[in-house]
Write an enzyme that holds these catalytic residues in place. Sequence first.
Site, PDB file in Angstrom:
ATOM      1  N   GLU A 153     -20.518 -11.003 -21.760  1.00  0.00           N
ATOM      2  CA  GLU A 153     -20.197 -12.158 -21.206  1.00  0.00           C
ATOM      3  C   GLU A 153     -20.827 -13.223 -22.272  1.00  0.00           C
ATOM      4  O   GLU A 153     -19.991 -14.347 -22.694  1.00  0.00           O
ATOM      5  CB  GLU A 153     -20.670 -12.541 -19.828  1.00  0.00           C
ATOM      6  CG  GLU A 153     -20.233 -11.420 -19.164  1.00  0.00           C
ATOM      7  CD  GLU A 153     -21.026 -10.272 -18.802  1.00  0.00           C
ATOM      8  OE1 GLU A 153     -21.111  -9.231 -17.798  1.00  0.00           O
ATOM      9  OE2 GLU A 153     -21.781  -9.736 -19.605  1.00  0.00           O
ATOM     10  N   CYS A 195     -24.949  -9.778 -14.896  1.00  0.00           N
ATOM     11  CA  CYS A 195     -26.627  -9.802 -14.673  1.00  0.00           C
ATOM     12  C   CYS A 195     -27.067 -11.288 -14.457  1.00  0.00           C
ATOM     13  O   CYS A 195     -26.215 -12.095 -14.832  1.00  0.00           O
ATOM     14  CB  CYS A 195     -27.397  -9.305 -15.718  1.00  0.00           C
ATOM     15  SG  CYS A 195     -27.283 -10.114 -17.450  1.00  0.00           S
ATOM     16  N   CYS A 226     -26.414 -13.444 -17.658  1.00  0.00           N
ATOM     17  CA  CYS A 226     -25.111 -13.921 -17.987  1.00  0.00           C
ATOM     18  C   CYS A 226     -24.395 -14.947 -16.783  1.00  0.00           C
ATOM     19  O   CYS A 226     -23.802 -15.613 -17.090  1.00  0.00           O
ATOM     20  CB  CYS A 226     -24.160 -12.729 -17.985  1.00  0.00           C
ATOM     21  SG  CYS A 226     -24.619 -11.573 -19.580  1.00  0.00           S
ATOM     22  N   HIS A 232     -24.803  -9.640 -24.776  1.00  0.00           N
ATOM     23  CA  HIS A 232     -24.209  -9.046 -23.633  1.00  0.00           C
ATOM     24  C   HIS A 232     -22.743  -9.403 -23.850  1.00  0.00           C
ATOM     25  O   HIS A 232     -22.312 -10.487 -24.432  1.00  0.00           O
ATOM     26  CB  HIS A 232     -24.216  -9.452 -22.138  1.00  0.00           C
ATOM     27  CG  HIS A 232     -26.026  -8.826 -21.786  1.00  0.00           C
ATOM     28  ND1 HIS A 232     -26.392  -8.713 -20.558  1.00  0.00           N
ATOM     29  CD2 HIS A 232     -26.904  -8.200 -22.709  1.00  0.00           C
ATOM     30  CE1 HIS A 232     -27.440  -8.314 -20.469  1.00  0.00           C
ATOM     31  NE2 HIS A 232     -27.710  -8.008 -21.580  1.00  0.00           N
TER      32      HIS A 232
END
Length: 152
Positions: free
Chosen positions: A55, A83, A86, A53
Amino acid sequence: MIKHENFLEEAIKESEHSVKKGGYPVGAVIVRGGKIIARGVSNSKKLHDATSHAEIDAIRKASKKIKNKFLNNCTLYTSLETCLMCFYASNWARIPQVVYACRKTKAPKDYYNTSVKVRDVRSKNYRKQKIIHWKKLENRAKLIIDNYEKSK
């Protein structure tokens, strides 16, 4: 003075770069001492890696740059609310503050695999993080998501 809005704009720009590179419409930057030290895009489709992701990408790059797994003097800026994965990664990296533009309730439901709220989980952690929703840029971040969804 550090301007959240300027750095969040950079995270939103990264979400546009992410889409251009074949990723999802999410971008992140990590700031330390008033300067961006890392940028991240969502590479999970391209890399075939569910953990890639934006992040996580930014956290990995920032840690490598400063040669330390702890980013306790940093702020994570992300175009979309984190999420749980993260959020926990930022917590383990000891990032004290997360600033995001678009709430998860504004994104398609399949962007998140749970209805559990980060705020609820955060309240149970011993290491508290400040989480800031920067509403002023929410529509700009959501527009990138909407355009991405239309193009699929």
